[in-house]
Scaffold this motif. Structure first.
Motif, PDB file in Angstrom:
ATOM      1  N   TYR A 164       0.826  -1.214   0.000  1.00  0.00           N
ATOM      2  CA  TYR A 164       0.000   0.000   0.000  1.00  0.00           C
ATOM      3  C   TYR A 164       0.856   1.257   0.000  1.00  0.00           C
ATOM      4  O   TYR A 164       1.882   1.341   0.690  1.00  0.00           O
ATOM      5  CB  TYR A 164      -0.915  -0.003   1.233  1.00  0.00           C
ATOM      6  N   ARG A 165       0.408   2.263  -0.789  1.00  0.00           N
ATOM      7  CA  ARG A 165       1.001   3.603  -0.810  1.00  0.00           C
ATOM      8  C   ARG A 165      -0.121   4.620  -0.752  1.00  0.00           C
ATOM      9  O   ARG A 165      -1.149   4.445  -1.412  1.00  0.00           O
ATOM     10  CB  ARG A 165       1.837   3.821  -2.077  1.00  0.00           C
ATOM     11  N   ASN A 166       0.084   5.683  -0.003  1.00  0.00           N
ATOM     12  CA  ASN A 166      -0.916   6.747   0.044  1.00  0.00           C
ATOM     13  C   ASN A 166      -0.724   7.684  -1.143  1.00  0.00           C
ATOM     14  O   ASN A 166       0.119   7.460  -2.014  1.00  0.00           O
ATOM     15  CB  ASN A 166      -0.853   7.493   1.377  1.00  0.00           C
ATOM     16  N   TYR A 167      -1.552   8.775  -1.181  1.00  0.00           N
ATOM     17  CA  TYR A 167      -1.482   9.690  -2.313  1.00  0.00           C
ATOM     18  C   TYR A 167      -0.140  10.410  -2.427  1.00  0.00           C
ATOM     19  O   TYR A 167       0.223  10.885  -3.502  1.00  0.00           O
ATOM     20  CB  TYR A 167      -2.609  10.723  -2.217  1.00  0.00           C
ATOM     21  N   ARG A 168       0.566  10.473  -1.341  1.00  0.00           N
ATOM     22  CA  ARG A 168       1.891  11.089  -1.386  1.00  0.00           C
ATOM     23  C   ARG A 168       2.978  10.086  -1.761  1.00  0.00           C
ATOM     24  O   ARG A 168       4.160  10.439  -1.786  1.00  0.00           O
ATOM     25  CB  ARG A 168       2.200  11.721  -0.024  1.00  0.00           C
ATOM     26  N   GLY A 169       2.555   8.857  -2.017  1.00  0.00           N
ATOM     27  CA  GLY A 169       3.501   7.821  -2.410  1.00  0.00           C
ATOM     28  C   GLY A 169       4.243   7.197  -1.252  1.00  0.00           C
ATOM     29  O   GLY A 169       5.264   6.523  -1.471  1.00  0.00           O
ATOM     30  N   GLU A 170       3.794   7.364  -0.031  1.00  0.00           N
ATOM     31  CA  GLU A 170       4.483   6.857   1.156  1.00  0.00           C
ATOM     32  C   GLU A 170       4.015   5.449   1.486  1.00  0.00           C
ATOM     33  O   GLU A 170       2.805   5.182   1.542  1.00  0.00           O
ATOM     34  CB  GLU A 170       4.239   7.793   2.344  1.00  0.00           C
ATOM     35  N   GLU A 171       4.935   4.557   1.743  1.00  0.00           N
ATOM     36  CA  GLU A 171       4.640   3.184   2.139  1.00  0.00           C
ATOM     37  C   GLU A 171       4.645   3.003   3.650  1.00  0.00           C
ATOM     38  O   GLU A 171       3.873   2.199   4.179  1.00  0.00           O
ATOM     39  CB  GLU A 171       5.650   2.218   1.512  1.00  0.00           C
ATOM     40  N   ILE A 172       5.516   3.703   4.346  1.00  0.00           N
ATOM     41  CA  ILE A 172       5.686   3.512   5.794  1.00  0.00           C
ATOM     42  C   ILE A 172       4.660   4.362   6.527  1.00  0.00           C
ATOM     43  O   ILE A 172       4.576   5.582   6.329  1.00  0.00           O
ATOM     44  CB  ILE A 172       7.115   3.909   6.216  1.00  0.00           C
TER      45      ILE A 172
END
Length: 563
Positions: A136-144
């Motif tokens: 999973y990645r959020n809209y900002r492209g962050e996985e952690i």
């Protein structure tokens, strides 16, 4: 004089009301999809919670990884410490596709004795159509994702965008090697729309920095086309009226395509569903900033299929009336007239340079039955070639046979069924009308039969009829009439009628035929002096019956006797 002034006022108001009606969206309300799915309550069974390893499976095994539950060791603790390259995971099986909107984590409290918690973690999810684990990645492209800061407080993280998953894994993460323990909860709702995936061309760029891509799409990107995944068009979130605001807020609310990069061809979006469904509506949320070369599509065509290879029947065509007054984004609803299919393809034709979409949702229900897939065009051509070869071989052998008629296509079959259904409907209507007319006539006859002639109660039926009497003869001669002259075969009602009223001549005396003498008009002295004796009244006129008598003659003589 007032009519020309009222008309331009009425048109914008009615148009605005119509716009408000069209703008109502029927897509998923993600704000209501926030319920816990059962880790804390126990709705998720112990056998559905598994882990890569456990430090002590009986004390801190995966079954102890439930949020706000203090049993045994009080949390799930992996066998190896967490690192920046996570390998340990806690997995929850939901069995069906769910829309997960947020997750929560806790450390191991252990009645005050625990000191282990995870500062960060990574999510992975799986569903059947993907057939692989997606990070999973959020809209900002962050996985952690940020985890806990102590062992007892819950850290809840909203997932933006949400994820569609059947199984979810939590992977503890740490920037430095450390022992961690974890308790989790999942929030969301069951995915009932039935959409398994959608495929479409990836969006285009607007300038060097603006990308109208489907950034949350979790499928494959193959040769400029997205396949087998879900993303922004089904996440239940709509973009703002100004597409620039959505872009600067990093919400990525719009997916867009440019007309000049498609060579005038429409945009195809193909949806795959879990089962064969009956569709009533499709709702497409569009942007209409016409001052920035963005408009709602000019025309939409919707195709249906069971197997996904060929369309079934004629497409549904919808033409949108151009709006160059209001720039408000809107939801366009297209009626699908209870069409059936497992695959739905939507073709959108350009009305301006750009088409921007934010959400597409369907109103549908699962339908049960035996459905056959449509044949592929290659299969149909191969079958026709085989038939033609067989016909040519039979003709070459010398035996002439009639040409083989190919089976009707699904479109022709649908047309035939429509004609048959129309004829049956007309016949049913005619039969119903005929039956109603017959019933109405029977009721009228029954009502007419109930009407009876009024018979006086003080006389018998037989007394109402008698033999006819010949007019112009007196009663004495009638009783001596020969029976042969009587017309007894006709029954004439004997009715009692009132006698005719007497004539005025029978009541008042007739005037004299000649004027009286002069002395009768003037009173003389003798009459005045003498006692006046009134003259006797004249005799009344004899009754009509006497005047109508005929003269009588004595028998055997012609001597007149008189009346």
């Amino acid at each position: 004089m007032d009519a020309p002034l009222l008309f331009p006022r009425i048109v914008p108001i009615s148009f605005f009301l119509l716009l408000l009606h069209v703008s109502q969206s029927n897509c998923l309300d993600i704000s209501q999809c926030i319920a816990p799915l059962g880790m804390e309550s126990g709705d998720i069974k112990d056998e559905d919670i598994t882990a890569s390893s456990s430090f002590d499976s009986g004390n801190v095994g995966p079954r102890q990884g439930r949020l706000k539950v203090e049993t045994n060791g009080g949390a799930w603790c992996p066998q190896t410490p967490a690192t920046a390259e996570p390998e340990e995971w806690l997995q929850i099986d939901l069995h069906t596709v769910h829309l997960v909107t947020s997750v929560g984590t806790q450390g191991r409290f252990g009645n005050g004795q625990g000191v282990e918690y995870s500062e960060a973690y990574i999510l992975e999810y799986w569903r059947p159509r993907l057939n692989k684990w997606i990070r999973y990645r959020n809209y900002r492209g962050e996985e952690i994702l940020n985890g806990n800061i102590n062992t007892y407080l819950e850290s809840k993280t909203e997932l933006d965008p949400p994820i569609w998953a059947t199984k979810i894994r939590f992977l503890p993460y740490s920037y430095h090697k450390r022992t961690v323990c974890l308790r989790v909860e999942i929030y969301g709702c069951r995915w009932t729309d039935g959409i398994v995936s959608y495929s479409m061309p990836q969006g285009d760029k607007r300038g060097p920095n603006w990308e109208f891509y489907d950034s949350s799409y979790d499928g494959f990107w193959d040769d400029g086309r997205l396949k087998h995944g879900l993303g922004q068009l089904t996440d239940g979130k709509t973009g703002s009226n100004d597409f620039k605001v959505s872009f600067y807020e990093h919400s990525k609310g719009w997916v867009g395509w440019r007309n000049d990069t498609r060579n005038g061809k429409p945009i195809d979006v193909v949806f795959e569903f879990d089962e064969v469904r009956e569709f009533t509506n499709v709702n497409i949320f569009c942007n209409n900033q016409f001052t920035k070369e963005v408009q709602v599509f000019a025309k939409a065509e919707v195709f249906f299929s069971i197997g996904g290879k060929r369309s079934r029947g004629q497409p549904i065509t919808y033409e949108y009336m151009e709006d160059r007054i209001f720039e408000k984004s809107r939801n366009v609803s297209i009626k699908l007239h209870h069409r059936i299919g497992k695959y739905v393809k939507i073709q959108l034709h350009f009305a301006a340079r750009w088409i921007l979409l934010s959400e597409i949702s369907f109103d549908s229900e699962v339908i049960k039955g035996n459905f056959t897939e449509e044949e592929d065009e290659q299969e149909i051509s191969a079958s026709t070639n085989v038939k033609s070869q067989g016909a040519s071989s039979s003709s070459g052998s010398g035996s002439e046979s009639p040409p083989n008629k190919s089976s009707p296509s699904p479109q022709e079959f649908g047309q035939y069924m429509g004609v048959i259904a129309g004829i049956l409907s007309v016949l049913t209507l005619l039969v119903g009308t005929l039956v109603g007319y017959i019933i109405l006539q029977q009721r009228r006859r029954k009502a007419a039969g109930r009407q009876e002639t009024y018979v006086p109660s003080n006389c018998e039926k037989a007394a109402l009829y008698s033999e006819p009497i010949v007019l112009g003869q007196n009663s004495t001669n009638t009783q001596y009439m020969d029976s042969s002259t009587r017309r007894s075969e006709y029954a004439v009602p004997r009715l009692k009628t009132r006698p005719d009223p007497p004539s005025l001549q029978d009541i008042f005396p007739k005037p004299p035929s000649f004027p009286p003498a002069q002395e009768h008009y003037y009173a003389s002295t003798e009459i005045c002096n003498a006692r006046f004796t009134p003259p006797s009244p004249p005799l009344s006129t004899p009754p009509l019956i006497r005047l109508s008598r005929q003269p009588r003659y004595v028998s055997n003589s012609n001597h007149y006797v008189g009346p």
